[in-house]
Design a protein around this motif. Structure first.
Motif, PDB file in Angstrom:
ATOM      1  N   PRO A 188      30.157  -3.526 -24.261  1.00  0.00           N
ATOM      2  CA  PRO A 188      29.305  -2.477 -23.676  1.00  0.00           C
ATOM      3  C   PRO A 188      27.873  -2.939 -23.427  1.00  0.00           C
ATOM      4  O   PRO A 188      27.248  -2.511 -22.447  1.00  0.00           O
ATOM      5  CB  PRO A 188      29.363  -1.373 -24.729  1.00  0.00           C
ATOM      6  N   GLU A 189      27.383  -3.843 -24.246  1.00  0.00           N
ATOM      7  CA  GLU A 189      26.012  -4.342 -24.056  1.00  0.00           C
ATOM      8  C   GLU A 189      25.873  -5.269 -22.865  1.00  0.00           C
ATOM      9  O   GLU A 189      24.752  -5.671 -22.518  1.00  0.00           O
ATOM     10  CB  GLU A 189      25.494  -5.033 -25.323  1.00  0.00           C
ATOM     11  N   ASP A 190      26.986  -5.620 -22.227  1.00  0.00           N
ATOM     12  CA  ASP A 190      26.928  -6.395 -20.982  1.00  0.00           C
ATOM     13  C   ASP A 190      26.688  -5.491 -19.778  1.00  0.00           C
ATOM     14  O   ASP A 190      26.514  -5.990 -18.657  1.00  0.00           O
ATOM     15  CB  ASP A 190      28.218  -7.175 -20.772  1.00  0.00           C
ATOM     16  N   THR A 191      26.704  -4.191 -19.986  1.00  0.00           N
ATOM     17  CA  THR A 191      26.464  -3.261 -18.888  1.00  0.00           C
ATOM     18  C   THR A 191      25.067  -3.483 -18.314  1.00  0.00           C
ATOM     19  O   THR A 191      24.069  -3.446 -19.028  1.00  0.00           O
ATOM     20  CB  THR A 191      26.589  -1.809 -19.385  1.00  0.00           C
ATOM     21  N   ALA A 192      25.028  -3.756 -17.006  1.00  0.00           N
ATOM     22  CA  ALA A 192      23.757  -4.083 -16.364  1.00  0.00           C
ATOM     23  C   ALA A 192      23.969  -4.241 -14.865  1.00  0.00           C
ATOM     24  O   ALA A 192      25.109  -4.350 -14.388  1.00  0.00           O
ATOM     25  CB  ALA A 192      23.182  -5.382 -16.936  1.00  0.00           C
ATOM     26  N   LEU A 193      22.865  -4.323 -14.165  1.00  0.00           N
ATOM     27  CA  LEU A 193      22.874  -4.735 -12.762  1.00  0.00           C
ATOM     28  C   LEU A 193      22.716  -6.251 -12.753  1.00  0.00           C
ATOM     29  O   LEU A 193      21.751  -6.773 -13.321  1.00  0.00           O
ATOM     30  CB  LEU A 193      21.735  -4.061 -12.011  1.00  0.00           C
TER      31      LEU A 193
END
Length: 123
Positions: free
Chosen positions: A88-93
């Motif tokens: 989940p911490e890879d969530t990004a633009l």
């Protein structure tokens, strides 16, 4: 001049995989080092990975080192980011960028940027 277009971002469950692509225009694409950066909500843009013009030099940010793989195909003017075991911490633009100075971690040396592709990892 190089124009960059990212693709491949989408919603994925934790533990899943995605491959991002960045297509570049221009005959000089192969002379640039290419980098991937990401920007999480409310955070500054951060380095993810970079690859030299001939793929001889590669660096990763520590938290992605064993999960992500950067590669490039100069014949196709494309750079890839294979992302495995997503969290989940890879969530990004996610942005790709081109550097005429070499494969550095600092975004300040990158001359050209794409518009980004959104990666969302659900828990």
């Amino acid at each position: 001049q190089v124009q960059l277009v990212e693709s491949g971002g989408r919603l994925v469950q934790a533990g899943g995989s995605l491959r991002l692509s960045c297509a570049g225009s221009g005959r000089s694409f192969s002379s640039y080092a290419m980098g991937w950066f990401r920007q999480r909500s409310g955070k500054e843009r951060e380095f993810v990975a970079t690859i030299g013009s001939n793929s001889g030099t590669i660096y990763y940010e520590d938290s992605v080192k064993v999960r992500f793989t950067i590669s490039r195909d100069n014949a196709k003017n494309t750079v890839y980011l294979q992302m495995n075991n997503l969290k989940p911490e890879d969530t990004a633009l996610y942005y790709c960028a081109a550097s005429s100075q070499g494969p550095y971690r600092s975004y300040g040396v990158y001359n050209y940027w794409g518009q980004g592709t959104q990666v969302t990892v659900s828990s």
